[in-house]
Motif scaffolding. Structure first.
Motif, PDB file in Angstrom:
ATOM      1  N   PHE A 114     127.453  88.997  52.519  1.00  0.00           N
ATOM      2  CA  PHE A 114     126.988  88.102  53.575  1.00  0.00           C
ATOM      3  C   PHE A 114     128.085  87.076  53.885  1.00  0.00           C
ATOM      4  O   PHE A 114     128.842  86.689  52.998  1.00  0.00           O
ATOM      5  CB  PHE A 114     125.745  87.324  53.125  1.00  0.00           C
ATOM      6  N   THR A 115     128.139  86.658  55.130  1.00  0.00           N
ATOM      7  CA  THR A 115     128.986  85.520  55.478  1.00  0.00           C
ATOM      8  C   THR A 115     128.111  84.444  56.111  1.00  0.00           C
ATOM      9  O   THR A 115     127.173  84.748  56.851  1.00  0.00           O
ATOM     10  CB  THR A 115     130.132  85.921  56.436  1.00  0.00           C
ATOM     11  N   LEU A 116     128.393  83.193  55.777  1.00  0.00           N
ATOM     12  CA  LEU A 116     127.675  82.062  56.342  1.00  0.00           C
ATOM     13  C   LEU A 116     128.524  81.451  57.449  1.00  0.00           C
ATOM     14  O   LEU A 116     129.721  81.229  57.265  1.00  0.00           O
ATOM     15  CB  LEU A 116     127.401  81.020  55.267  1.00  0.00           C
ATOM     16  N   VAL A 117     127.909  81.205  58.595  1.00  0.00           N
ATOM     17  CA  VAL A 117     128.644  80.673  59.746  1.00  0.00           C
ATOM     18  C   VAL A 117     128.033  79.344  60.175  1.00  0.00           C
ATOM     19  O   VAL A 117     126.858  79.064  59.930  1.00  0.00           O
ATOM     20  CB  VAL A 117     128.639  81.669  60.927  1.00  0.00           C
ATOM     21  N   ASP A 118     128.850  78.508  60.820  1.00  0.00           N
ATOM     22  CA  ASP A 118     128.349  77.231  61.317  1.00  0.00           C
ATOM     23  C   ASP A 118     127.725  77.423  62.697  1.00  0.00           C
ATOM     24  O   ASP A 118     127.582  78.552  63.189  1.00  0.00           O
ATOM     25  CB  ASP A 118     129.455  76.179  61.332  1.00  0.00           C
ATOM     26  N   ASP A 119     127.360  76.313  63.345  1.00  0.00           N
ATOM     27  CA  ASP A 119     126.691  76.403  64.639  1.00  0.00           C
ATOM     28  C   ASP A 119     127.568  77.010  65.720  1.00  0.00           C
ATOM     29  O   ASP A 119     127.059  77.477  66.748  1.00  0.00           O
ATOM     30  CB  ASP A 119     126.232  75.004  65.079  1.00  0.00           C
ATOM     31  N   ARG A 120     128.870  77.018  65.509  1.00  0.00           N
ATOM     32  CA  ARG A 120     129.799  77.600  66.491  1.00  0.00           C
ATOM     33  C   ARG A 120     130.202  79.013  66.124  1.00  0.00           C
ATOM     34  O   ARG A 120     131.075  79.596  66.751  1.00  0.00           O
ATOM     35  CB  ARG A 120     131.028  76.705  66.616  1.00  0.00           C
ATOM     36  N   GLY A 121     129.553  79.570  65.090  1.00  0.00           N
ATOM     37  CA  GLY A 121     129.830  80.947  64.697  1.00  0.00           C
ATOM     38  C   GLY A 121     131.052  81.118  63.839  1.00  0.00           C
ATOM     39  O   GLY A 121     131.493  82.243  63.607  1.00  0.00           O
ATOM     40  N   ARG A 122     131.609  80.018  63.312  1.00  0.00           N
ATOM     41  CA  ARG A 122     132.805  80.104  62.477  1.00  0.00           C
ATOM     42  C   ARG A 122     132.408  80.343  61.024  1.00  0.00           C
ATOM     43  O   ARG A 122     131.500  79.686  60.504  1.00  0.00           O
ATOM     44  CB  ARG A 122     133.626  78.816  62.601  1.00  0.00           C
ATOM     45  N   ALA A 123     133.096  81.280  60.391  1.00  0.00           N
ATOM     46  CA  ALA A 123     132.773  81.616  59.008  1.00  0.00           C
ATOM     47  C   ALA A 123     133.069  80.458  58.082  1.00  0.00           C
ATOM     48  O   ALA A 123     134.130  79.829  58.163  1.00  0.00           O
ATOM     49  CB  ALA A 123     133.553  82.857  58.573  1.00  0.00           C
ATOM     50  N   MET A 124     132.135  80.137  57.181  1.00  0.00           N
ATOM     51  CA  MET A 124     132.307  79.065  56.213  1.00  0.00           C
ATOM     52  C   MET A 124     132.513  79.597  54.804  1.00  0.00           C
ATOM     53  O   MET A 124     133.314  79.062  54.049  1.00  0.00           O
ATOM     54  CB  MET A 124     131.084  78.135  56.242  1.00  0.00           C
ATOM     55  N   SER A 125     131.791  80.645  54.444  1.00  0.00           N
ATOM     56  CA  SER A 125     131.895  81.197  53.100  1.00  0.00           C
ATOM     57  C   SER A 125     131.277  82.588  53.082  1.00  0.00           C
ATOM     58  O   SER A 125     130.589  82.989  54.037  1.00  0.00           O
ATOM     59  CB  SER A 125     131.192  80.295  52.067  1.00  0.00           C
ATOM     60  N   THR A 126     131.531  83.322  52.018  1.00  0.00           N
ATOM     61  CA  THR A 126     130.920  84.636  51.845  1.00  0.00           C
ATOM     62  C   THR A 126     130.160  84.670  50.526  1.00  0.00           C
ATOM     63  O   THR A 126     130.450  83.913  49.598  1.00  0.00           O
ATOM     64  CB  THR A 126     131.970  85.764  51.862  1.00  0.00           C
ATOM     65  N   HIS A 127     129.203  85.557  50.461  1.00  0.00           N
ATOM     66  CA  HIS A 127     128.370  85.694  49.272  1.00  0.00           C
ATOM     67  C   HIS A 127     128.045  87.166  49.098  1.00  0.00           C
ATOM     68  O   HIS A 127     127.735  87.863  50.066  1.00  0.00           O
ATOM     69  CB  HIS A 127     127.092  84.873  49.414  1.00  0.00           C
ATOM     70  N   GLU A 128     128.100  87.646  47.865  1.00  0.00           N
ATOM     71  CA  GLU A 128     127.868  89.059  47.572  1.00  0.00           C
ATOM     72  C   GLU A 128     126.636  89.221  46.692  1.00  0.00           C
ATOM     73  O   GLU A 128     126.449  88.487  45.727  1.00  0.00           O
ATOM     74  CB  GLU A 128     129.096  89.654  46.881  1.00  0.00           C
ATOM     75  N   GLU A 129     125.797  90.173  47.046  1.00  0.00           N
ATOM     76  CA  GLU A 129     124.587  90.467  46.271  1.00  0.00           C
ATOM     77  C   GLU A 129     124.577  91.952  45.929  1.00  0.00           C
ATOM     78  O   GLU A 129     124.927  92.794  46.759  1.00  0.00           O
ATOM     79  CB  GLU A 129     123.337  90.136  47.085  1.00  0.00           C
ATOM     80  N   THR A 130     124.149  92.277  44.703  1.00  0.00           N
ATOM     81  CA  THR A 130     123.990  93.667  44.285  1.00  0.00           C
ATOM     82  C   THR A 130     122.520  93.969  44.058  1.00  0.00           C
ATOM     83  O   THR A 130     121.829  93.216  43.352  1.00  0.00           O
ATOM     84  CB  THR A 130     124.787  93.946  42.998  1.00  0.00           C
ATOM     85  N   VAL A 131     122.053  95.050  44.663  1.00  0.00           N
ATOM     86  CA  VAL A 131     120.677  95.513  44.474  1.00  0.00           C
ATOM     87  C   VAL A 131     120.763  96.849  43.758  1.00  0.00           C
ATOM     88  O   VAL A 131     121.200  97.853  44.338  1.00  0.00           O
ATOM     89  CB  VAL A 131     119.938  95.644  45.817  1.00  0.00           C
ATOM     90  N   ALA A 132     120.403  96.859  42.499  1.00  0.00           N
ATOM     91  CA  ALA A 132     120.629  98.028  41.648  1.00  0.00           C
ATOM     92  C   ALA A 132     119.465  99.019  41.707  1.00  0.00           C
ATOM     93  O   ALA A 132     118.296  98.631  41.844  1.00  0.00           O
ATOM     94  CB  ALA A 132     120.858  97.587  40.198  1.00  0.00           C
ATOM     95  N   SER A 133     119.830 100.300  41.632  1.00  0.00           N
ATOM     96  CA  SER A 133     118.876 101.397  41.401  1.00  0.00           C
ATOM     97  C   SER A 133     117.693 101.380  42.359  1.00  0.00           C
ATOM     98  O   SER A 133     116.525 101.347  41.947  1.00  0.00           O
ATOM     99  CB  SER A 133     118.379 101.356  39.950  1.00  0.00           C
ATOM    100  N   VAL A 134     118.003 101.443  43.656  1.00  0.00           N
ATOM    101  CA  VAL A 134     116.948 101.595  44.654  1.00  0.00           C
ATOM    102  C   VAL A 134     116.591 103.078  44.719  1.00  0.00           C
ATOM    103  O   VAL A 134     117.431 103.920  45.037  1.00  0.00           O
ATOM    104  CB  VAL A 134     117.402 101.083  46.029  1.00  0.00           C
ATOM    105  N   GLY A 135     115.356 103.419  44.395  1.00  0.00           N
ATOM    106  CA  GLY A 135     114.943 104.810  44.329  1.00  0.00           C
ATOM    107  C   GLY A 135     114.964 105.505  45.676  1.00  0.00           C
ATOM    108  O   GLY A 135     114.937 104.874  46.739  1.00  0.00           O
ATOM    109  N   ALA A 136     115.002 106.830  45.644  1.00  0.00           N
ATOM    110  CA  ALA A 136     115.023 107.631  46.868  1.00  0.00           C
ATOM    111  C   ALA A 136     113.791 107.323  47.719  1.00  0.00           C
ATOM    112  O   ALA A 136     112.656 107.345  47.235  1.00  0.00           O
ATOM    113  CB  ALA A 136     115.060 109.118  46.515  1.00  0.00           C
ATOM    114  N   GLY A 137     114.022 107.000  48.990  1.00  0.00           N
ATOM    115  CA  GLY A 137     112.944 106.702  49.912  1.00  0.00           C
ATOM    116  C   GLY A 137     112.279 105.355  49.711  1.00  0.00           C
ATOM    117  O   GLY A 137     111.294 105.040  50.400  1.00  0.00           O
ATOM    118  N   ARG A 138     112.802 104.527  48.829  1.00  0.00           N
ATOM    119  CA  ARG A 138     112.189 103.245  48.518  1.00  0.00           C
ATOM    120  C   ARG A 138     112.832 102.114  49.315  1.00  0.00           C
ATOM    121  O   ARG A 138     113.994 102.181  49.713  1.00  0.00           O
ATOM    122  CB  ARG A 138     112.318 102.935  47.027  1.00  0.00           C
ATOM    123  N   THR A 139     112.065 101.039  49.505  1.00  0.00           N
ATOM    124  CA  THR A 139     112.565  99.806  50.098  1.00  0.00           C
ATOM    125  C   THR A 139     112.389  98.689  49.091  1.00  0.00           C
ATOM    126  O   THR A 139     111.312  98.530  48.508  1.00  0.00           O
ATOM    127  CB  THR A 139     111.807  99.462  51.392  1.00  0.00           C
TER     128      THR A 139
END
Length: 239
Positions: free
Chosen positions: A20-45
């Motif tokens: 993910f990237t976080l942007v200010d009100d003018r759309g300028r990138a401020m920072s990035t953030h990474e998330e891991t979602v492990a072992s999502v099963g087949a057909g699952r949400t």
């Protein structure tokens, strides 16, 4: 908090890494953030929340309009890098760092930690298989033993030597390439399947190799991490 969901439309479990990237009100990138979602099963949400989204100039929490998804990587769950603090059944934890870049040279470090209870010995180079967006093999790229043939990468770590890792010790190896683009079609390899040695359990990493039209990827042999710290690992050079 910001809610998001990950849906696995494949026929086997996958582990997802979302940037993910976080942007200010003018759309300028401020920072990035990474998330891991492990072992999502087949057909699952799977539904998750992005906790520390951040705050705007007035101290108010940033809303969904300030968050962008800039990258999504997915690897088979049984080949995903082990998370920090965990140890695979093999007793070996293989990961890749974020890499480095300068003047067209790209460098990514591989790290092999003996997180088991017995010594582990190996000698030689990581075994690599290059994969496309659909995790299918990429042909036509020469994998060089050593990074000395990659311009500006230096001489690398030299020839392979036997390495024995006691529990808690680790070894490192280096991937190096250039993103030069001349005649022909530029090639980008999003994923690499890595084995510590032939026959070892595979781990799929996502270094996004922007190989340009060079058609080459260099890989150094495994060295103990303490040895690399003493001799210096490969890093982009400005001249």
């Amino acid at each position: 908090m910001l809610a998001y969901s990950v849906t696995n439309q494949d026929a086997e479990p996958f582990t997802y890494t979302i940037t993910f990237t976080l942007v200010d009100d003018r759309g300028r990138a401020m920072s990035t953030h990474e998330e891991t979602v492990a072992s999502v099963g087949a057909g699952r949400t799977v539904r998750r929340t992005l906790e520390a989204v951040g705050y705007g100039g007035g101290g108010e929490p940033l809303g969904p309009e300030h968050v962008r998804i800039i990258d999504v990587k997915r690897v088979p769950s049984d080949e995903a890098p082990a998370s920090a603090g965990s140890c695979p059944p093999s007793g070996l934890r293989l990961t890749a760092d974020d890499g480095d870049a300068a003047m067209g040279l790209r460098v990514v470090g591989l790290h092999l930690e003996n997180c088991g209870s017995r010594p582990y010995s190996l000698e030689g180079y990581p075994v690599l298989q290059l994969l496309d967006d659909e995790l299918e093999p990429v042909d036509g790229i020469e994998i060089l033993r050593g990074v000395g043939g990659i311009p500006m990468a230096g001489e690398g770590s030299g020839p392979p030597r036997p390495v024995t890792l006691r529990p808690g010790e680790s070894a490192g190896a280096t991937l190096a390439w250039r993103n030069t683009t001349q005649f022909g079609e530029a090639v980008t390899v999003p994923y690499v399947r890595v084995r510590a040695e032939s026959g070892a359990d595979p781990v799929v990493i996502a270094p996004n190799l922007d190989l340009g039209t060079t058609g080459e990827l260099g890989v150094d042999p495994w060295k103990k991490e303490t040895e690399e710290a003493a001799t210096g690992s490969v890093r982009p050079q400005s001249s």
